[in-house]
Enzyme design. Structure first.
Site, mmCIF file in Angstrom:
data_model
loop_
_atom_site.group_PDB
_atom_site.id
_atom_site.type_symbol
_atom_site.label_atom_id
_atom_site.label_comp_id
_atom_site.label_asym_id
_atom_site.label_seq_id
_atom_site.Cartn_x
_atom_site.Cartn_y
_atom_site.Cartn_z
ATOM 1 N N SER A 1 64.817 95.664 15.933
ATOM 2 C CA SER A 1 65.501 96.221 14.753
ATOM 3 C C SER A 1 64.669 97.388 14.233
ATOM 4 O O SER A 1 63.456 97.450 14.479
ATOM 5 C CB SER A 1 65.586 95.150 13.658
ATOM 6 O OG SER A 1 65.998 95.720 12.429
ATOM 7 N N TYR B 1 61.459 88.283 8.940
ATOM 8 C CA TYR B 1 62.360 89.023 9.838
ATOM 9 C C TYR B 1 61.667 90.283 10.341
ATOM 10 O O TYR B 1 61.650 90.582 11.535
ATOM 11 C CB TYR B 1 63.646 89.382 9.077
ATOM 12 C CG TYR B 1 64.677 90.114 9.903
ATOM 13 C CD1 TYR B 1 65.528 89.405 10.759
ATOM 14 C CD2 TYR B 1 64.824 91.502 9.843
ATOM 15 C CE1 TYR B 1 66.488 90.069 11.529
ATOM 16 C CE2 TYR B 1 65.775 92.164 10.605
ATOM 17 C CZ TYR B 1 66.605 91.439 11.447
ATOM 18 O OH TYR B 1 67.547 92.096 12.213
HETATM 19 P P1 NAD Z 1 75.732 88.294 13.972
HETATM 20 O O1 NAD Z 1 75.374 87.315 12.926
HETATM 21 O O2 NAD Z 1 77.096 88.888 13.971
HETATM 22 O O3 NAD Z 1 75.442 87.708 15.426
HETATM 23 C C1 NAD Z 1 74.325 86.897 15.686
HETATM 24 C C2 NAD Z 1 74.767 85.752 16.569
HETATM 25 O O4 NAD Z 1 73.589 85.008 16.948
HETATM 26 C C3 NAD Z 1 75.701 84.774 15.850
HETATM 27 O O5 NAD Z 1 76.862 84.542 16.622
HETATM 28 C C4 NAD Z 1 74.868 83.515 15.698
HETATM 29 O O6 NAD Z 1 75.640 82.319 15.750
HETATM 30 C C5 NAD Z 1 73.929 83.634 16.891
HETATM 31 N N1 NAD Z 1 72.728 82.836 16.755
HETATM 32 C C6 NAD Z 1 71.961 82.665 15.647
HETATM 33 N N2 NAD Z 1 70.952 81.825 15.923
HETATM 34 C C7 NAD Z 1 71.088 81.458 17.220
HETATM 35 C C8 NAD Z 1 70.355 80.610 18.076
HETATM 36 N N3 NAD Z 1 69.274 79.941 17.654
HETATM 37 N N4 NAD Z 1 70.775 80.464 19.343
HETATM 38 C C9 NAD Z 1 71.877 81.115 19.795
HETATM 39 N N5 NAD Z 1 72.622 81.915 19.028
HETATM 40 C C10 NAD Z 1 72.218 82.095 17.738
HETATM 41 O O7 NAD Z 1 74.649 89.466 13.815
HETATM 42 P P2 NAD Z 1 74.291 90.700 14.740
HETATM 43 O O8 NAD Z 1 73.992 91.804 13.815
HETATM 44 O O9 NAD Z 1 75.252 90.899 15.833
HETATM 45 O O10 NAD Z 1 72.884 90.203 15.325
HETATM 46 C C11 NAD Z 1 72.507 90.405 16.677
HETATM 47 C C12 NAD Z 1 71.082 90.871 16.712
HETATM 48 O O11 NAD Z 1 71.012 92.180 16.138
HETATM 49 C C13 NAD Z 1 70.102 90.023 15.926
HETATM 50 O O12 NAD Z 1 68.922 89.832 16.685
HETATM 51 C C14 NAD Z 1 69.809 90.864 14.699
HETATM 52 O O13 NAD Z 1 68.548 90.571 14.141
HETATM 53 C C15 NAD Z 1 69.891 92.238 15.293
HETATM 54 N N6 NAD Z 1 70.070 93.345 14.346
HETATM 55 C C16 NAD Z 1 71.192 93.451 13.588
HETATM 56 C C17 NAD Z 1 71.340 94.527 12.726
HETATM 57 C C18 NAD Z 1 72.562 94.709 11.866
HETATM 58 O O14 NAD Z 1 72.554 95.604 10.973
HETATM 59 N N7 NAD Z 1 73.614 93.930 12.064
HETATM 60 C C19 NAD Z 1 70.315 95.493 12.617
HETATM 61 C C20 NAD Z 1 69.186 95.338 13.409
HETATM 62 C C21 NAD Z 1 69.073 94.274 14.275
#
Ligand code: NAD
Length: 264
Positions: free
Chosen positions: A140, A153
């Site tokens: 991130s 985080y």
């Molecule tokens: P999201 O919540 O839409 O998707 C995350 C998914 O991970 C969910 O479906 C959740 O059920 C699953 N999950 C959570 N814990 C889990 C576990 N222990 N085992 C298996 N699955 C699990 O959010 P997203 O934004 O798509 O997140 C994906 C990645 O992107 C994450 O690592 C997040 O930290 C990163 N990220 C997101 C953003 C943003 O702005 N959305 C920015 C930077 C990084």
């Protein structure tokens, strides 16, 4: 054109957001995909392309579950070429004085130990096959400097940025590449509360105003970066953290009055 025909891929966190978009894109580009998530929303992802995508519920921070995922790919498809360790949790925005050790342990377990387990077990399976591969971990912009997430985080994502560097080194000579993606603000399940709040207040046009693109990102824009790193198009990209944030992290805070903006 980027093609994943014949490739076997695992994507974690594939029930929502970035993981879901990536599993669908990898499948569209010809890969057979094991889409994994802790929730059964992953079944909906697989239902979008049942020929190519198999759903599996798993905890991406559990060694037993990650081993089972890799075993599933080998059992179903006899091979593994791509592991996108993308599952993550934000863990909220409490400050350092308010977060407990238990909260830190859970955030680090999923966000940092999960990618470590992916490198360990997928790396071993790919090395045994002897054909190389690509491991991608979602970090991130929060992992680059503070200000984009809670303390645990932020620390977990900084860990991922360095983890892929050590991963690349430890997999030296295997033709297995290990890279990270650093998304900026993307509209997903993780940021739903924020988008909901600004929409309710009629402030949607304020989202993403801190970056030069002046908008938030879409999951497909991160999936496209994951596709690049997964494919042979990135065959010489290794140990790298690819920032996909609309330019958010390209600058320190600065005074617009002093320096101006060309296209303001
Ligand atoms: P999201 O919540 O839409 O998707 C995350 C998914 O991970 C969910 O479906 C959740 O059920 C699953 N999950 C959570 N814990 C889990 C576990 N222990 N085992 C298996 N699955 C699990 O959010 P997203 O934004 O798509 O997140 C994906 C990645 O992107 C994450 O690592 C997040 O930290 C990163 N990220 C997101 C953003 C943003 O702005 N959305 C920015 C930077 C990084």
């Amino acid at each position: 054109m980027t093609d994943l025909t014949g490739k076997i891929a695992i994507v974690t966190g594939a029930g929502s957001g970035i993981g879901r978009a990536s599993a669908l894109l990898f499948a569209e580009k010809g890969a057979k995909v094991i889409a994994a998530d802790i929730t059964d929303k992953v079944n909906d992802t697989a239902a979008e392309n049942p020929e190519a995508i198999t759903a599996m519920t798993c905890d991406a921070g559990s060694e037993e579950d990650v081993q089972a995922l890799v075993a599933k790919a080998l059992e179903l498809h006899g091979d593994l070429h791509i592991f996108f360790a993308n599952a993550g949790i934000s863990g909220g925005f409490d400050g350092i004085f308010d977060q407990s050790v238990e909260e830190w342990e859970e955030i680090l377990r999923i966000n940092l130990i999960g990618p470590f387990l992916a490198i360990k077990h997928a790396g071993k399976a790919m090395a045994d096959k002897g054909h190389g591969g690509s491991i991608i971990c979602t970090a991130s912009v929060a992992g680059l400097r503070s200000g984009a997430g809670g303390p645990a985080y932020t620390a977990s994502k900084a860990g991922v940025v360095n983890l892929v560097r050590i991963g690349a080194q430890q997999l030296s000579g295997s033709n297995i590449r290990c890279n990270a993606i650093c998304p900026g603000l993307i509209e997903t399940g993780m940021t739903e509360f924020m988008y909901k709040m600004v929409r309710e207040r009629g402030l949607e046009d304020k989202v993403g105003q801190l970056n030069p693109m002046r908008r938030g990102g879409e999951p497909i824009e991160i999936a496209n970066a994951a596709l690049f790193l997964a494919s042979d198009d990135s065959s010489y990209v290794n140990g790298h953290a690819l920032v996909v944030d609309g330019g958010l992290s390209s600058s320190h805070p600065f005074s617009k009055q002093k320096f101006g903006e060309t296209a303001a």
